[in-house]
Design an enzyme around this catalytic site. Structure first.
Site, mmCIF file in Angstrom:
data_model
loop_
_atom_site.group_PDB
_atom_site.id
_atom_site.type_symbol
_atom_site.label_atom_id
_atom_site.label_comp_id
_atom_site.label_asym_id
_atom_site.label_seq_id
_atom_site.Cartn_x
_atom_site.Cartn_y
_atom_site.Cartn_z
ATOM 1 C CG ASN A 14 18.121 59.843 2.028
ATOM 2 O OD1 ASN A 14 18.503 59.635 3.190
ATOM 3 N ND2 ASN A 14 17.660 58.871 1.251
ATOM 4 C CD GLU A 34 15.008 58.683 -4.361
ATOM 5 O OE1 GLU A 34 15.703 59.685 -4.208
ATOM 6 O OE2 GLU A 34 15.121 57.660 -3.644
ATOM 7 C CD GLU A 41 19.642 53.536 -0.811
ATOM 8 O OE1 GLU A 41 19.601 54.080 0.299
ATOM 9 O OE2 GLU A 41 20.155 54.095 -1.817
ATOM 10 N N GLY A 65 22.745 56.682 -6.998
ATOM 11 C CA GLY A 65 24.142 56.433 -6.651
ATOM 12 C C GLY A 65 24.977 55.908 -7.806
ATOM 13 C CE LYS A 104 20.600 57.534 -0.612
ATOM 14 N NZ LYS A 104 20.759 56.813 -1.863
HETATM 15 P P1 13P Z 1 21.989 59.770 -5.064
HETATM 16 O O1 13P Z 1 21.666 61.246 -5.182
HETATM 17 O O2 13P Z 1 23.234 59.480 -4.328
HETATM 18 O O3 13P Z 1 21.887 59.085 -6.401
HETATM 19 O O4 13P Z 1 20.811 59.137 -4.158
HETATM 20 C C1 13P Z 1 19.488 59.395 -4.485
HETATM 21 C C2 13P Z 1 18.629 58.911 -3.382
HETATM 22 O O5 13P Z 1 18.467 57.722 -3.189
HETATM 23 C C3 13P Z 1 18.016 59.919 -2.501
HETATM 24 O O6 13P Z 1 17.070 59.355 -1.665
#
Ligand code: 13P
Length: 252
Positions: free
Chosen positions: A9, A168, A98, A174, A11
């Protein structure tokens, strides 16, 4: 057997040139991979160009969101699931924390998006997960049950076959703070149990449940060795093709 599924992802990262470069490099690295399915999710405006570079490869194209509305109509700024399908998208991530947190997406909206995606012929990756305070208050299972109940409301057994769930935990996204394999497995088992109750054991056994939250090449094997962890939804560590390939090349 469930085929493992590793999804990157991206983002709201990357300019177009970097997105294309990363996709092309990943395509090369992954050309011999057959042990798992792979997908990457760039931003909307990069989907078509990145998708063209992935054509004929073993990497699926995924989107990060879609509209609640199915019918093409006056909805400024929205993108319909059918439009994603039309440009070569196979999967759509829905209900990411998010989007729930920063864009006020409700369970009801998420359910509408799930339906719009399925009826447009897309596969869905539905995200669920508790915040740290919900975990600390012992509400983690109630929260995830509510998200599943509403998110999957009205879906048939056939529909569910096209859905993957991504667990998640918000506190692990993050932050560098991954859930331990045991913590993740506990929730994945709960999710599979819930799907068994609502849609039947056979369906539950087929649904892929991915873990997301600070997945890296160093911790992926421990997570994927758990019985109910069928893959990973990767944020930060998917932005670099070689690092992401390190996750795809996990060993169990
Ligand atoms: P990270 O791997 O950066 O923690 O993000 C996870 C995430 O939100 C994937 O959709």
């Amino acid at each position: 057997m469930r085929k493992p599924f590793i999804v990157g992802n991206w983002k709201m990262h990357k300019f177009l040139s970097d997105a294309v470069e990363t996709a092309v490099r990943l395509r090369k690295l992954c050309s011999g991979v057959t042990h798992c399915d792979i997908a990457i999710a760039p931003v909307f405006v990069h989907l078509k160009v990145v998708g063209d570079r992935l054509e004929g490869s073993n990497i699926f194209l995924a989107a990060q969101n879609c509209s609640t509305e199915m019918k093409h109509a006056a909805h400024t700024g929205e993108v319909a699931a059918s439009m994603l399908k039309d440009v070569g998208v196979s999967y759509v991530i829905i209900g990411h924390s998010e989007r729930r947190q920063y864009y006020a997406e409700t369970d009801e909206m998420i359910n509408k998006k799930v339906k719009a995606a399925l009826y447009s012929g897309l596969n869905v990756i539905l995200c669920v997960g508790e915040t740290l305070s919900e975990r600390d208050d012992g509400q983690l299972f109630d929260v995830v049950r509510r998200q599943l109940k509403h998110g999957l409301e009205g879906l048939s057994r056939n529909d569910i076959a096209k859905v993957s769930i991504a667990y998640e935990p918000v506190w692990a996204i993050g932050t560098g703070r991954t859930a331990t394999p045991e913590q993740a497995q506990q929730m994945h088992e709960f999710i599979r149990g819930y799907l068994g109750e609502t849609h039947g054991e056979d369906v539950a056994e087929r649904v892929r449940i991915l873990y997301g939250g600070s997945v890296k090449p160093e911790n992926v094997s421990g997570l994927l060795s758990q019985r109910d962890i069928d893959g990973a939804l990767v944020g930060g560590a998917s932005l670099d093709a070689d690092t992401f390939f390190g996750i795809i090349s996990y060993e169990i």
